[in-house]
Write a protein that holds these residues in place. Structure first.
Motif, PDB file in Angstrom:
ATOM      1  N   ASN A   1       0.904  -1.278   0.042  1.00 20.80           N
ATOM      2  CA  ASN A   1      -0.097  -0.146   0.021  1.00 20.80           C
ATOM      3  C   ASN A   1       0.850   1.313  -0.111  1.00 20.80           C
ATOM      4  O   ASN A   1       0.247   2.307   0.177  1.00 20.80           O
TER       5      ASN A   1
ATOM      6  N   ARG B   1       4.371   2.503 -17.228  1.00 22.59           N
ATOM      7  CA  ARG B   1       3.742   1.456 -16.905  1.00 22.59           C
ATOM      8  C   ARG B   1       4.182   0.264 -17.231  1.00 22.59           C
ATOM      9  O   ARG B   1       4.100  -0.780 -16.402  1.00 22.59           O
TER      10      ARG B   1
ATOM     11  N   ALA C   1       1.552  -2.492 -10.439  1.00 23.56           N
ATOM     12  CA  ALA C   1       1.144  -1.479  -9.748  1.00 23.56           C
ATOM     13  C   ALA C   1      -0.378  -1.419  -9.697  1.00 23.56           C
ATOM     14  O   ALA C   1      -1.090  -1.794 -10.940  1.00 23.56           O
ATOM     15  N   LYS C   2      -1.009  -1.239  -8.707  1.00 21.29           N
ATOM     16  CA  LYS C   2      -2.467  -1.057  -8.422  1.00 21.29           C
ATOM     17  C   LYS C   2      -3.116  -0.096  -9.500  1.00 21.29           C
ATOM     18  O   LYS C   2      -4.232  -0.294 -10.138  1.00 21.29           O
ATOM     19  N   LYS C   3      -2.336   1.219  -9.494  1.00 22.40           N
ATOM     20  CA  LYS C   3      -2.981   2.047 -10.048  1.00 22.40           C
ATOM     21  C   LYS C   3      -1.535   3.184 -10.484  1.00 22.40           C
ATOM     22  O   LYS C   3      -0.870   3.467  -9.589  1.00 22.40           O
ATOM     23  N   ILE C   4      -1.657   3.578 -11.599  1.00 21.99           N
ATOM     24  CA  ILE C   4      -0.788   4.710 -11.728  1.00 21.99           C
ATOM     25  C   ILE C   4      -1.477   5.887 -12.488  1.00 21.99           C
ATOM     26  O   ILE C   4      -2.143   5.837 -13.316  1.00 21.99           O
ATOM     27  N   THR C   5      -1.322   7.260 -11.883  1.00 21.03           N
ATOM     28  CA  THR C   5      -1.987   8.346 -12.482  1.00 21.03           C
ATOM     29  C   THR C   5      -0.717   9.292 -12.883  1.00 21.03           C
ATOM     30  O   THR C   5       0.358   9.573 -12.067  1.00 21.03           O
TER      31      THR C   5
ATOM     32  N   ILE D   1       2.440   6.218  -8.323  1.00 20.58           N
ATOM     33  CA  ILE D   1       2.486   4.498  -8.630  1.00 20.58           C
ATOM     34  C   ILE D   1       2.204   4.204  -7.296  1.00 20.58           C
ATOM     35  O   ILE D   1       2.941   4.040  -6.402  1.00 20.58           O
ATOM     36  N   GLU D   2       0.938   3.409  -7.377  1.00 19.74           N
ATOM     37  CA  GLU D   2       0.356   2.948  -5.982  1.00 19.74           C
ATOM     38  C   GLU D   2       0.697   1.259  -6.053  1.00 19.74           C
ATOM     39  O   GLU D   2       0.555   0.627  -7.077  1.00 19.74           O
ATOM     40  N   LYS D   3       1.008   0.905  -4.929  1.00 18.46           N
ATOM     41  CA  LYS D   3       1.266  -0.691  -4.806  1.00 18.46           C
ATOM     42  C   LYS D   3       0.116  -1.327  -4.241  1.00 18.46           C
ATOM     43  O   LYS D   3      -0.721  -0.648  -3.249  1.00 18.46           O
TER      44      LYS D   3
END
Length: 217
Positions: free
Chosen positions: A144, A171, A177-181, A215-217
């Motif tokens: 997280n 990417r 990664a859970k999500k990359i914005t 970059i979310e784990k």
């Protein structure tokens, strides 16, 4: 894979850059700082207890921003490759919190809630080295946790010591990664240097050269 001497050479030959040395720097630097703090508030709970590591911390110019964001000095860690930058870094980060050397090969023995890299990957020309560094960062990031990434997405034809990192490559570097914005940020240096104090008037998305990625784990 490039040799460590290749990485040192490319990194050392890269200028410290405009983010510290001009009228342009005042505006661009403040923009990055404000956005960084905003993302910390959004993505990191209990900042005062969180551990942050900066990869390629240089002379420690970002440490003041970390502290302003709410990180504690004892929870602020830094990595730096070049020995000549360590003296200045040591004046800002606790000695025991500094990891000297190639970030790819260091045994950190810690995990971090937040890892920050600012214009490090564009100094790494070898794709395998980029991949290995990304893997290392991911391996020492807490569950997280979050990586904050600031770097440019367009090549500079006048500087062969750097190489862009596109959003698609980011990417690919962090496939799990859970999500990359992404947020485009920073008026392109050739324009920013020219307009100086009128930075904010020209700071439109289509004229920006960098991205700030979360970059979310």
């Amino acid at each position: 894979m490039g040799t460590e001497s290749d990485i040192v050479k490319n990194y050392a030959e890269r200028s410290v850059g405009d983010l510290y040395n001009s009228v342009y720097s005042k505006y661009a630097g403040k923009e990055v700082k404000d956005y960084f703090i905003k993302q910390c508030q959004k993505f990191i709970s209990k900042i005062s207890e969180a551990k942050i590591l900066e990869i390629g911390a240089g002379q420690g110019n970002n440490v003041a921003t970390f502290l302003e964001a709410g990180f504690k000095k004892e929870n602020t860690f830094a990595n730096e490759l070049l020995q000549e930058r360590l003296v200045a870094l040591q004046s800002k980060v606790l000695q025991q919190n500094i990891f000297s050397g190639n970030a790819i090969t260091i045994d950190y023995n810690l995990k971090f809630n937040c890892i920050y890299q600012s214009t490090v990957f564009t100094s790494i020309l070898n794709e395998e080295d980029r991949k290995h560094l990304a893997e290392k960062m991911w391996s020492i990031l807490e569950k997280n946790g979050v990586i904050f990434w600031y770097d440019f997405i367009y090549n500079n034809p006048k500087n062969k010591q750097v190489k862009k990192v596109t959003m698609e490559e980011i990417r690919l570097l962090f496939p799990t990664a859970k999500k990359i914005t992404f947020q485009k940020i920073t008026l392109a240096p050739p324009i920013g240097r020219r307009v100086g104090k009128f930075y904010n008037w020209f700071n439109w998305s289509f004229l920006r050269s960098h991205v700030f990625a979360v970059i979310e784990k």
